[in-house]
Scaffold this motif. Structure first.
Motif, PDB file in Angstrom:
ATOM      1  N   ALA A  55      39.620  47.024  53.052  1.00  0.00           N
ATOM      2  CA  ALA A  55      40.163  46.361  51.865  1.00  0.00           C
ATOM      3  C   ALA A  55      39.953  47.198  50.609  1.00  0.00           C
ATOM      4  CB  ALA A  55      39.504  44.994  51.698  1.00  0.00           C
ATOM      5  N   VAL A  56      38.797  47.842  50.498  1.00  0.00           N
ATOM      6  CA  VAL A  56      38.490  48.643  49.312  1.00  0.00           C
ATOM      7  C   VAL A  56      39.361  49.897  49.253  1.00  0.00           C
ATOM      8  CG1 VAL A  56      36.711  50.042  48.192  1.00  0.00           C
ATOM      9  CG2 VAL A  56      36.131  47.782  49.090  1.00  0.00           C
ATOM     10  N   ALA A  60      47.059  49.482  46.997  1.00  0.00           N
ATOM     11  CA  ALA A  60      47.897  48.315  46.735  1.00  0.00           C
ATOM     12  C   ALA A  60      49.323  48.694  46.352  1.00  0.00           C
ATOM     13  CB  ALA A  60      47.273  47.466  45.624  1.00  0.00           C
ATOM     14  N   SER A 393      43.580  27.334  46.853  1.00  0.00           N
ATOM     15  CA  SER A 393      44.532  28.254  47.486  1.00  0.00           C
ATOM     16  C   SER A 393      45.703  27.524  48.130  1.00  0.00           C
ATOM     17  CB  SER A 393      43.807  29.109  48.533  1.00  0.00           C
ATOM     18  OG  SER A 393      43.217  28.289  49.532  1.00  0.00           O
ATOM     19  N   TYR A 467      38.625  30.696  44.601  1.00  0.00           N
ATOM     20  CA  TYR A 467      38.972  31.956  43.936  1.00  0.00           C
ATOM     21  C   TYR A 467      40.459  32.263  44.080  1.00  0.00           C
ATOM     22  CZ  TYR A 467      39.232  36.933  42.931  1.00  0.00           C
ATOM     23  OH  TYR A 467      39.596  38.152  42.416  1.00  0.00           O
ATOM     24  N   LEU A 468      40.980  32.137  45.294  1.00  0.00           N
ATOM     25  CA  LEU A 468      42.395  32.434  45.511  1.00  0.00           C
ATOM     26  C   LEU A 468      43.292  31.409  44.834  1.00  0.00           C
ATOM     27  CD1 LEU A 468      42.415  33.606  49.244  1.00  0.00           C
ATOM     28  CD2 LEU A 468      42.442  35.005  47.170  1.00  0.00           C
ATOM     29  N   PHE A 471      42.768  32.820  41.054  1.00  0.00           N
ATOM     30  CA  PHE A 471      43.130  34.233  40.898  1.00  0.00           C
ATOM     31  C   PHE A 471      43.829  34.746  42.168  1.00  0.00           C
ATOM     32  CE2 PHE A 471      39.196  33.585  38.416  1.00  0.00           C
ATOM     33  CZ  PHE A 471      39.678  33.879  37.150  1.00  0.00           C
ATOM     34  N   GLY A 473      46.067  36.872  42.332  1.00  0.00           N
ATOM     35  CA  GLY A 473      46.619  38.195  42.101  1.00  0.00           C
ATOM     36  C   GLY A 473      46.128  39.251  43.063  1.00  0.00           C
ATOM     37  N   TYR A 474      44.866  39.143  43.518  1.00  0.00           N
ATOM     38  CA  TYR A 474      44.356  40.151  44.443  1.00  0.00           C
ATOM     39  C   TYR A 474      45.214  40.220  45.705  1.00  0.00           C
ATOM     40  CZ  TYR A 474      41.335  42.652  47.684  1.00  0.00           C
ATOM     41  OH  TYR A 474      40.858  43.552  48.601  1.00  0.00           O
ATOM     42  N   VAL A 475      45.574  39.081  46.228  1.00  0.00           N
ATOM     43  CA  VAL A 475      46.414  39.035  47.422  1.00  0.00           C
ATOM     44  C   VAL A 475      47.848  39.428  47.084  1.00  0.00           C
ATOM     45  CG1 VAL A 475      47.372  37.535  49.207  1.00  0.00           C
ATOM     46  CG2 VAL A 475      44.967  37.319  48.558  1.00  0.00           C
ATOM     47  N   ASP A 477      49.129  41.225  44.656  1.00  0.00           N
ATOM     48  CA  ASP A 477      49.346  42.626  44.298  1.00  0.00           C
ATOM     49  C   ASP A 477      49.485  43.507  45.531  1.00  0.00           C
ATOM     50  OD1 ASP A 477      49.220  41.939  41.659  1.00  0.00           O
ATOM     51  OD2 ASP A 477      47.142  42.575  41.365  1.00  0.00           O
ATOM     52  N   ARG A 478      48.791  43.159  46.595  1.00  0.00           N
ATOM     53  CA  ARG A 478      48.842  43.949  47.820  1.00  0.00           C
ATOM     54  C   ARG A 478      49.981  43.518  48.734  1.00  0.00           C
ATOM     55  NH1 ARG A 478      44.582  44.001  45.243  1.00  0.00           N
ATOM     56  NH2 ARG A 478      43.027  45.684  45.340  1.00  0.00           N
TER      57      ARG A 478
END
Length: 557
Positions: A55-56, A60, A393, A467-468, A471, A473-475, A477-478
């Motif tokens: 993941a890191v 993206a 979520s 969190y999801l 936010f 956006g983390y998911v 954006d990818r």
């Protein structure tokens, strides 16, 4: 940066743990069980750490496949060992790697019989699940996809409830029969295009008539896996009889393989057939959402209620995918991720109180908020996530799906929205009867609250749900570059199909397509006149149009 074969390590590391467990010998069953549990836990945690590295290091902005590994497997046949992940498959790999250690911890005290074999089954299952989402060769995908049935069949059939054998065979037969047709489709694609490479197959759709039959063949497999109505009847039985961890991994990961198959095969490889059958999928999905929500309202078994709710939630997934819109597809994928977290945690919630009272009947509980306040809080967050409360979520995925559906079919969107209304009553009904009310069962009133081990299971899942929801956006954006690429492939496939159709029409009108000839197709009102120029085909036709020349189309006003 990608020199480390991280996907192969993640795929086969659990099997190394299996070999270690098998090699341990002792006359003391307790020693064997303890070593098996510790080995399974540490192996799954190390796999999860590799997933964190994945993941890191994931780029993206890159829409293509990353961490690619490709080696010749059967060189004479052109079949390769080909692995890779994009923004779509990444999160299913992460979900698999996250849920397995949670399942092992959840089984720490509840599984007392054949512990060694139980841990082996879960590690094998993890290996096969990760392999399914990483495979970029259609035959390699099929091997992983089908082999998943074996450890899950054993988990249900050996460690399940009273009707475990019946439920295990029903699960196995439903999924296996559908997958036989998928194998026929994959073999046909291989014969037609001469390759089993998934990226190549995605870019070279076959003719429309062939797409229709192949789409139906793979649909039979993926629809059962989701499951879609009316081939969903195996799921409630499997969930009810499976051990708690089996239900978690079944709802959290295995159901997502059907949706993943639609994204990886149906849309890009069979775009014209997907467009043709989309209305059918919409109505099947709407029926699933409404029907299973109503059925869930009358359930007295907690596991069966959550199982029927899973069918309803998967209905939104298929709706979103076959809209072929950015919002719909991204919403469907996000819904699968969210459902994996929420439904997995809900089955864990049922398992916690089942381990204390040994019953799943809703009527046997009531008022446990007095003696289990921490459990009541966790259950409340998960229940609200399941009904799609904003800030969780569950809201994000369903909202995006409805936006995507509305762009395509307003009537379907209206019917789908009723599922949100029906989803609230059965979950609120479940929560009220279990958590609130008068304590009429003395045994339920004496149940202790969540232990530290149980809190460790719930905390990461609850935090991710929240969190999801706030936010996402983390998911997103990818997801976005890969979804855009998927839609481009889909639209390109439709365009190629239209070009072939125009070529056939023009050839029929002219009666001769030898050499260079030009035909004008009379346009409909408001459309461009289309000039089709035929040139002899000089490139391999890859099984698409056996005797037609390659068309070059110019659009003139």
């Amino acid at each position: 940066m990608f020199d480390l074969p991280v996907l192969s390590l993640m795929t086969f590391l659990p099997l190394v743990g299996v070999l270690f467990i098998v090699s341990v010998r002792s006359s003391n069953e307790n020693v064997i069980a303890r070593n098996a549990k510790n080995t399974a836990l540490f192996t799954s945690l190390f796999t999860a750490a590799l997933a964190g590295y994945l993941a890191v290091q994931f780029d993206a902005a890159d829409a293509g496949f990353q961490f690619v590994e490709k080696y010749s497997w059967f060189p004479n046949l052109g079949i390769s060992y080909h692995l890779g992940v994009d923004g779509i498959s990444l999160f299913f790999v992460l979900l698999s790697a996250m849920l397995v250690p949670i399942c092992i911890l959840a089984s720490w005290h509840s599984i007392k019989m054949r512990v060694k074999e139980y841990m082996i089954a879960f590690l094998v299952l993890e290996s096969l699940m990760i392999g399914t989402f990483c495979a970029l060769d259609s035959f390699l995908f099929y091997v992983f996809f089908e082999a998943v049935l074996i450890p899950m069949f054993i988990i249900i059939g050996v460690w399940g409830g009273k009707r475990r054998v019946y439920s295990a065979y029903k699960f196995f037969l439903y999924t296996l029969l559908g997958s036989v047709l998928m194998l026929v489709a994959l073999l046909t694609l291989y014969v037609q295009l001469g390759t089993s490479d998934i990226p190549t197959l995605m870019e070279n759709p076959v003719t429309r008539d062939l797409q229709i039959w192949l789409w139906l063949a793979v649909f039979a497999s993926f629809a059962v896996k989701m499951p879609m109505w009316p081939v969903h009847t195996w799921l409630p039985d499997a969930h009810v009889e499976a051990p708690t961890a089996g239900s978690v991994i079944l709802a959290g990961v295995l159901l997502k393989m059907g949706g993943y198959g639609f994204l990886r095969f149906s849309l890009p490889m069979f775009p014209e057939a997907s467009e043709f059958f989309a209305p059918m999928v919409f109505w099947l999905s709407v029926i699933a959402i409404i029907y299973t929500s109503l059925v869930a309202l009358v359930q007295e078994d907690m596991k069966k209620l959550i199982a029927y709710s899973s069918v309803a939630h998967m209905g939104y997934v298929t709706l979103g995918i076959f809209t072929a819109t950015t919002q719909g597809i991204e919403g469907g994928i996000f819904q699968m991720i969210s459902h994996g977290l929420i439904s997995g945690a809900l089955f864990l919630s049922v398992g916690v109180i089942y381990d204390r009272l040994h019953t799943r009947e809703i009527s046997r509980y009531g008022g446990i908020v007095k003696n289990m306040p921490k459990y009541a809080t966790v259950f409340m967050i998960l229940m609200l996530g399941s009904v799609g409360l904003p800030g969780t979520s569950g809201f994000v995925g369903e909202f995006l799906v409805l936006i995507g559906v509305y762009q395509v079919n307003t009537l379907i969107a209206v019917f789908a929205a009723t599922g949100l209304i029906l989803g609230a009553p059965y979950m609120l009904f479940l929560y009220r009867r279990v958590v609130f009310g008068t304590q009429t069962n003395d045994d339920a009133a004496k149940m202790p609250d969540l232990t530290r081990r149980e809190m460790a299971l719930f905390v990461p899942l609850v935090l991710l749900v929240l969190y999801l929801g706030v936010f996402p956006g983390y998911v997103m954006d990818r997801l976005h570059p890969s979804v855009d690429r998927l839609i481009t492939l889909y639209e390109s496939g439709l365009q190629k199909g239209e070009e072939r159709r125009l070529a056939v029409v023009a050839a029929a009108e002219m009666g001769d397509t030898s050499g260079y000839s030009v035909a004008r197709i009379k346009p409909a009102a408001g459309q461009y006149e289309q000039e089709v120029t035929f040139v002899p085909a000089v490139a391999p036709n890859h099984g698409r149009d056996d005797n037609l020349p390659m068309p070059i189309i110019n659009y003139n006003e």
